[in-house]
Design an enzyme around this catalytic site. Structure first.
Site, PDB file in Angstrom:
ATOM      1  N   HIS A 250       2.190   2.948   5.316  1.00 49.47           N
ATOM      2  CA  HIS A 250       1.029   3.800   5.064  1.00 49.47           C
ATOM      3  C   HIS A 250       1.383   5.293   5.080  1.00 49.47           C
ATOM      4  O   HIS A 250       1.039   6.040   4.155  1.00 49.47           O
ATOM      5  CB  HIS A 250      -0.057   3.538   6.108  1.00 49.47           C
TER       6      HIS A 250
ATOM      7  N   ASP B 199       4.962  -0.723  11.722  1.00 48.39           N
ATOM      8  CA  ASP B 199       3.635  -1.167  11.310  1.00 48.39           C
ATOM      9  C   ASP B 199       2.909  -0.137  10.465  1.00 48.39           C
ATOM     10  O   ASP B 199       2.168  -0.501   9.542  1.00 48.39           O
ATOM     11  CB  ASP B 199       2.800  -1.483  12.559  1.00 48.39           C
TER      12      ASP B 199
ATOM     13  N   HIS C   5      -2.720  -1.414   1.134  1.00 49.96           N
ATOM     14  CA  HIS C   5      -4.134  -1.229   0.775  1.00 49.96           C
ATOM     15  C   HIS C   5      -4.554   0.235   0.800  1.00 49.96           C
ATOM     16  O   HIS C   5      -5.563   0.596   0.193  1.00 49.96           O
ATOM     17  CB  HIS C   5      -5.038  -2.069   1.683  1.00 49.96           C
TER      18      HIS C   5
ATOM     19  N   LYS D 156       1.965  -6.528   3.326  1.00 49.44           N
ATOM     20  CA  LYS D 156       2.915  -6.101   4.321  1.00 49.44           C
ATOM     21  C   LYS D 156       2.721  -6.957   5.577  1.00 49.44           C
ATOM     22  O   LYS D 156       1.644  -7.551   5.746  1.00 49.44           O
ATOM     23  CB  LYS D 156       2.743  -4.616   4.638  1.00 49.44           C
TER      24      LYS D 156
END
Length: 491
Positions: free
Chosen positions: A242, A237, A180, A150
């Site tokens: 996430h 972000d 991740h 990303k």
């Protein structure tokens, strides 16, 4: 999710951006650990590619210096490191010059039957050039895969463009989009918790769960990344990838198997069921914040706007809180509170499932909410908060915790996320990687929030560095008669 102790098939891993921070800090140490555990076959090579004028010996020295900083001293074994370095080669390649790919072809052509992983640890603007470079050099085979980090675009349009460019060279089965967080042990234990135990799944629905809270708090500020961060912000972000990934794993329906396609199909359904937040609703269901000067761990922190590289008067958010809702039979009416921020009091990633209170309490107790707390960092653990009688004459119930501490329960060294992700991509297992439809569905939900902020001139509300965000975030969750974890001292 897949066995990680079996040896991998023969492979050549080509690491573009081999001298970069991610490669030196995360990827190469992860491969060292897999080598140390005996998982890498003798026929497993790591070819690091970058533009720097370095000999292989100079690169190995750079790699070791970084490894000693990022691998615990007790886990760094010199003899093992030396045998690991025998796998590593360095190539100076200018990825914008097609003739330079011949150097890579000379290295790879001797083993055309090996798995080839092209890991793009570079800026997204270079993805297309690298993919076409390896393709035109004849290096893409049915056993090839491409892995990319990303951010995958900054909105739906740019994400679709990147995915279309990847599809010009690679099939969807060959593309590994990395988040991740999906490699973390506790994230995978979410699925084990839900689908491997009969205890929780019957309760995992609107009838029993009052609300869900997902927090990714960072104690650091922008730390020299202002040039990138000011063009991105916390919503792009952290939330788009996430936080939404954690949400979909929590909310997905049971897949029919742990096959990659089955899992990803269920995740996509959740993203598509997210209730859109559009227009003026952004002022009701989202909070945009930015840290000002404050004190963190006894040290002064300068305001975001005063950090080097931040434009004067920047409105870029360093904090986001969102009330999300899922329009499905299982979750209708259950609020999912998402938040992330920089310069918070501590680094913490956790999920809190608040169950509904008993319909009528016959005991003296301040609260009757059972909680399931799943923490990803700094330590990985799962805690179930129940109530039991306190000692003494009074029939007073107090919260107690049933803890699962992974370090205590499993004595084996805990793998870092990239160990698992690298192993899975070499094996060809895609369950922990994002499908292009997941990426598109996430951006389709995020884009209207960004547009709403712009259309209604939503300003970032200030919060002091070292605090848990702007007061509006507490007001957001309080409207549903809920509170964040720090507002409950027993959590």
């Amino acid at each position: 999710m897949n066995p990680t102790d079996a040896q991998l098939p023969p492979f050549d891993l080509v690491l573009f951006g081999g001298t970069g921070d991610l490669a030196l800090r995360k990827l190469l140490p992860a491969l060292y650990f897999r080598h140390h555990e005996g998982q890498l076959p003798d026929q497993g090579r790591i070819i690091c590619v970058a533009r720097s004028e370095l000999s292989s010996q100079e690169f190995i020295a750079m790699m070791e210096e970084a490894a000693r900083r990022h691998i615990n001293e007790e886990e760094f074994h010199q003899s093992t490191w030396e045998t690991f370095c025998q796998r590593v080669e360095y190539l100076k390649v200018d990825i914008t010059v097609q003739d330079d790919y011949q150097k890579l072809s000379d290295v790879l052509s001797a083993h055309p039957d090996r798995v080839r992983v092209f890991y793009l640890s570079t800026a997204p603007g270079l993805f297309r050039r690298i993919c076409h470079g390896v393709h035109e050099a004849g290096l893409v085979s049915p056993l090839s895969r491409v892995a990319l980090e990303k951010p995958l675009g900054r909105d739906l349009e740019s994400a679709l463009q990147i995915n279309d460019e990847l599809a010009e060279v690679f099939t969807e089965k060959q593309i590994y989009r990395i988040d991740h967080y999906l490699g973390k042990e506790t994230v995978q234990n979410l699925m084990a918790l839900r689908f491997g135990n009969s205890l929780f799944e019957p309760l995992w629905r609107r009838e029993h769960i009052r609300d869900v809270q997902i927090t990714i708090a960072e104690s650091l500020g922008v730390e020299g990344r202002a040039g990138y961060y000011d063009q991105t912000g916390a919503l792009r972000d952290m939330v788009q990838n996430h936080l939404l990934q954690l949400l979909v794993i929590l909310a997905m329906e049971p897949p029919i198997s742990i096959d990659s396609d089955c899992i990803r199909d269920e995740k996509i359904k959740v993203l598509r069921a997210l209730k859109p937040i559009t227009g003026k609703d952004v002022t009701k269901y989202t909070v945009r914040g930015q840290y000002k000067a404050g004190v963190l761990n006894g040290e002064p922190v300068v305001a975001y706007r005063d950090a080097d590289g931040v434009p004067p008067g920047s409105n870029t958010e360093t904090y986001v809180a969102i009330k999300a809702e899922i329009d499905s039979w299982r979750w209708k009416g259950v609020p999912f509170f998402l938040r992330t921020g920089k310069s918070m009091p501590e680094k913490r990633t956790e999920i809190i499932i608040n169950f509904r209170s008993v319909p009528h309490s016959i005991f003296e107790m301040p609260d009757s909410t059972n909680r399931l707390i799943i923490r990803l960092q700094p330590e990985e653990m799962i805690k179930l908060q129940i109530f039991a009688k306190g000692r003494g004459d009074a029939m007073r119930l107090l919260p107690v915790n049933l803890d699962l501490d992974f370090d205590q329960a499993f004595k084996k060294r805990q793998m870092i996320a990239y160990e698992r992700l690298l192993s899975d991509m070499i094996r060809g297992h895609q369950a922990l990687f994002n499908h292009r439809d997941e990426v598109a569905a996430a951006w389709k939900w995020i884009d209207p929030i960004i547009a709403g902020w712009e259309d209604y001139s939503v300003a970032s509300q200030m919060y002091s560095a070292g605090t848990w965000g702007p007061a509006a975030a507490s007001a957001l969750i309080a409207r549903d008669e809920c509170g964040w974890a720090e507002e409950h001292p027993d959590v």
